[in-house]
Write an enzyme that holds these catalytic residues in place. Structure first.
Site, short mmCIF file in Angstrom:
data_model
loop_
_atom_site.label_atom_id
_atom_site.label_comp_id
_atom_site.label_asym_id
_atom_site.label_seq_id
_atom_site.Cartn_x
_atom_site.Cartn_y
_atom_site.Cartn_z
N CYS A 99 -30.13 33.59 29.61
CA CYS A 99 -31.18 34.26 28.84
C CYS A 99 -30.50 35.17 27.81
O CYS A 99 -29.46 35.77 28.08
CB CYS A 99 -32.13 35.12 29.67
N ARG A 109 -27.67 30.84 25.11
CA ARG A 109 -27.74 31.42 26.45
C ARG A 109 -28.92 30.89 27.27
O ARG A 109 -29.06 31.20 28.45
CB ARG A 109 -27.89 32.95 26.36
N TRP A 165 -33.63 31.00 30.05
CA TRP A 165 -33.11 29.92 30.89
C TRP A 165 -33.74 30.17 32.25
O TRP A 165 -33.38 31.13 32.94
CB TRP A 165 -31.59 29.97 30.95
N ASN A 201 -32.49 39.66 31.53
CA ASN A 201 -31.49 38.63 31.78
C ASN A 201 -30.85 38.96 33.13
O ASN A 201 -30.34 40.06 33.30
CB ASN A 201 -30.46 38.67 30.64
N GLY A 202 -30.95 38.02 34.09
CA GLY A 202 -30.36 38.29 35.40
C GLY A 202 -31.31 37.87 36.50
O GLY A 202 -32.25 37.10 36.26
N GLU A 219 -12.29 16.93 33.33
CA GLU A 219 -12.88 17.59 32.17
C GLU A 219 -13.56 16.57 31.24
O GLU A 219 -14.65 16.81 30.74
CB GLU A 219 -11.80 18.40 31.43
N LYS A 231 -17.50 16.57 30.21
CA LYS A 231 -17.94 16.59 28.80
C LYS A 231 -18.97 15.51 28.55
O LYS A 231 -20.01 15.76 27.95
CB LYS A 231 -16.77 16.35 27.83
N GLU A 288 -22.43 16.10 30.58
CA GLU A 288 -23.25 17.27 30.25
C GLU A 288 -23.97 17.14 28.92
O GLU A 288 -25.06 17.67 28.76
CB GLU A 288 -22.45 18.57 30.32
N HIS A 299 -10.88 3.78 47.85
CA HIS A 299 -11.31 4.24 49.17
C HIS A 299 -12.82 4.44 49.23
O HIS A 299 -13.30 5.32 49.94
CB HIS A 299 -10.56 5.53 49.54
N LYS A 320 -24.93 28.49 27.94
CA LYS A 320 -23.48 28.66 27.76
C LYS A 320 -22.90 29.71 28.71
O LYS A 320 -21.77 29.58 29.16
CB LYS A 320 -23.17 29.05 26.32
C1 F6R Z 1 -18.73 22.94 30.20
C2 F6R Z 1 -18.75 24.40 30.20
C3 F6R Z 1 -18.91 25.07 31.52
C4 F6R Z 1 -18.11 26.38 31.53
C5 F6R Z 1 -18.42 27.16 32.81
C6 F6R Z 1 -17.63 28.44 32.88
O1 F6R Z 1 -18.55 22.46 28.91
O2 F6R Z 1 -18.67 25.02 29.19
O3 F6R Z 1 -18.55 24.25 32.58
O4 F6R Z 1 -16.76 26.09 31.43
O5 F6R Z 1 -19.78 27.46 32.87
O6 F6R Z 1 -17.94 29.28 31.82
P1 F6R Z 1 -16.96 30.43 31.37
O7 F6R Z 1 -15.74 29.77 30.83
O8 F6R Z 1 -17.72 31.17 30.31
O9 F6R Z 1 -16.68 31.25 32.58
#
Ligand code: F6R
Length: 614
Positions: free
Chosen positions: A2, A27, A75, A104-105, A487, A491, A494, A510, A609
């Site tokens: 949020c 956010r 969010w 937010n929280g 990773e 990517k 998501e 396995h 994010k």
């Molecule tokens: C994926 C992504 C998330 C963040 C994770 C941690 O693309 O961005 O998996 O890596 O939420 O976030 P931070 O790095 O802000 O602690």
């Protein structure tokens, strides 16, 4: 999660609030709203959907003219995304909202508070935890002489959980009261105007001067000044900081999406992270408290993080263990914090976080600190909570990252971990001065190698177009390639919503190999010469079950490539640093698959994010 914003000044607040909300949309973006003082009183406009929907609704309702207001982009945590669950929430009996709140929280004891407030005659309009805060403030405020800030102070003492709050009340039409615990909040200082926001991107178009609100503090924000108090109501003298990056870094600069812009910015992000730390062919870390003496004494290293930052940590673990022969683990922060981890006083805990606000990472770091470990945070957002609370901080200088899916911050995190590894190896005598010099040269070369790797952009676009409709994709690799595969898989899933999984190449047989069928796309990573042959035999296993294989490998790959449908070649680099190159084509693959599938690349569904809730 949020985003919250507030403005009080002489000009029309609405455009400032809307602009601020757009910059905070990363956010959370399932609903949005504003509350503002107009001639008619306190007005709230809110709606499910994006900020554009909110703008539309405000227009339909005849506009909103005000000089003080608060806004929110959500969010959802408590209650589905809907108009009535959107913020701001009004506090007051009989629908007479005297107080409006954005939050937010998570309020952990909201159910208990709600029951009590209902007994006092408050009728709830939403399923949110936030509405309890609005009614609680109204309840504590009604009939008392206390000012709003004192009431907010009293209210937050009754709250369990985390919050960043923006509160306005009919009694003080040009005042915003802000409070925080475990969620970020900054106060922008302008000329005859002041702001609150979840982060500085929302204030930077108005001012570059700001104050960071710390946990349990409450601020009174008016056009002519800001007062910050601690939890006992004592006035504090808070340091004023200045934003050091410019606005253009947070704009698309001609690219269609932030994600592709940020992918292309990786050479600079890595260069800016590495360059200032290499001097006279040696790595300097005094800035973050990693003195030679400390590095010599380390017994264990715990890397703790979430998501992509954890994947960077998994690369780091492998590089550190192989270069430094120190036991190093890479652990999921949300698990680490609850599993009573064994942490020694001579241990080093490295937390990795782009935002520096991730709730689980922060909690894990606090736990490690409490247990006596030295904590170092690899963080991108300057002055974020994790950066401020860690014993030492190693900033990644990737600049603002706006796309929800991380790319350049991840690459900068890898570079920071390599540097830590090289320094530990040198201090503990595992490498010579000459080796350190050669490794520093390799680190300096990384931005150029990433630049060269980015030349595969068109090839990846073609591959993405061809396979964008596949229902499932598997990523395989061994060692460092396995960490990079995790990773790459994250990517893809998501942002494109294509199901994907990453497997240690030898592990697939396995069980999971039963999912491979004719046409399944398998992306194999093979950048470690010692493992080329092993990975090729795993590729054969999937090819013989009908998979189409894209192989990402180095220029000097010596295995049999005839079994693969597509080969993506990476420039030659030190094999320890290969994850920095192998991820590049796979970020591009994810990006172009998402574009091909018409996904909202920068704001994938259900995500935000900055994950500031557990
Ligand atoms: C994926 C992504 C998330 C963040 C994770 C941690 O693309 O961005 O998996 O890596 O939420 O976030 P931070 O790095 O802000 O602690």
């Amino acid at each position: 999660m949020c985003g919250i914003v507030g403005f009080t000044g002489r000009e029309n607040a609405l455009p400032v609030l809307i602009k601020g909300l757009y910059s905070l949309e990363y956010r959370g973006y399932d609903s949005a709203g504003v509350a503002a003082f107009t001639k008619e009183g306190l007005r709230v406009v809110k709606t499910q959907g994006r900020i554009a929907n909110l703008e539309e609704k405000i227009k339909e309702e005849g506009g909103l003219c005000c000089t003080c207001g608060i806004g929110h982009t959500r969010w959802a945590t408590h209650g589905e995304p809907s108009d009535r669950n959107s913020h701001p929430h009004l506090g007051g009996k009989d629908g007479m909202g005297k107080v409006a709140v954005v939050h937010n929280g998570i309020i952990e004891n909201y159910q208990d508070l709600r029951t009590r407030l209902e007994k006092h005659g408050y009728a709830f309009q939403s399923e949110t935890d936030t509405e309890t805060v609005a009614h609680l403030i109204d309840y504590l405020h009604t009939g008392k002489q206390e000012d709003l800030a004192q009431t907010v102070l009293a209210a937050v003492q009754r709250i369990r959980g985390s919050y960043a709050l923006g509160v306005v009340s009919l009694d003080n039409p040009d005042e915003i009261v802000a409070a925080r615990r475990d969620n970020p909040l900054v106060i922008g200082l302008g000329k005859e105007e002041n702001m609150i926001a979840s982060d500085i991107t929302a204030i930077i178009s108005r001012t570059d001067r700001y104050i960071i609100l710390d946990d349990n503090e409450v601020a009174i924000v008016r056009p002519d000044g800001v007062t910050v108090m601690n939890e006992f109501g004592e006035t504090l003298d808070k340091p004023v900081q200045t934003v050091t990056w410019d606005m253009s870094a947070a704009e698309k600069g001609g690219y269609e999406h932030f994600m592709i812009k940020e992918i292309m910015e990786q050479p600079k992000a890595v260069g800016d992270t590495v360059r200032p730390r290499i001097q006279n062919d040696s790595i300097l870390f005094e800035e973050c408290g990693l003195t030679d003496e400390r590095l010599r004494e380390i017994e264990n290293i715990h890397i703790v993080a979430c998501g992509s930052a954890l994947h960077a940590g998994m690369v780091g673990k492998r590089v550190i263990e192989s270069m430094c022969r120190v036991r190093c683990s890479a652990e999921v922060a949300s698990e680490f914090r609850y599993e009573n981890p064994i942490i020694g006083k001579k241990d080093l805990c490295i937390v990795v976080s782009q935002s520096g606000e991730t709730a689980d990472t922060l909690a894990a770091m606090r736990l490690a600190k409490q247990a006596g470990a030295f904590t170092v945070a690899i963080v991108n957002v300057v002055s974020s909570t994790i950066a401020r609370e860690a014993d030492g901080v190693l900033y990644t200088w990737a600049g603002p990252e706006i796309a929800v899916a991380t790319t350049k911050a991840y690459s900068a995190q890898l570079a920071a971990l390599y540097m830590i590894s090289v320094r530990i190896a040198r201090v503990r005598g595992h490498i010579s001065i000459g080796d350190e010099k050669a490794l520093c040269a390799e680190l300096r070369r990384l931005p150029r190698l990433i630049e060269q790797t980015l030349a595969c952009k068109e090839q990846m676009q073609r591959i993405a177009t061809r396979y964008a409709n596949r229902a499932s994709v598997f990523f395989l690799g061994r060692g460092l390639d396995y960490a990079a595969a995790l990773e790459a898989s994250l990517k893809l899933k998501e942002i494109s919503y294509v199901h994907s999984e990453a497997y240690a190449a030898g592990e697939l047989k396995h069980g999971t190999i039963s999912l491979i069928e004719k046409g399944t796309l398998v992306v194999a990573l093979a950048t470690q010469p010692a493992l080329f042959e092993k990975t090729v035999s795993n590729i054969r296993e999937v090819v013989s079950r009908g998979a189409s294989v894209v192989l990402v490998t180095t220029d000097d790959f010596t295995g049999d490539e005839s079994v693969c449908r597509h080969i993506v070649r990476l420039p030659k680099c030190l094999s320890e640093f290969s994850a920095s190159l192998s991820i590049i084509p796979l970020q591009l693959l994810a990006y172009y698959v998402a574009v091909e599938r018409s996904c909202d690349v920068d704001k994938p569904r259900n995500l935000a994010k900055s994950v500031t809730v557990e």
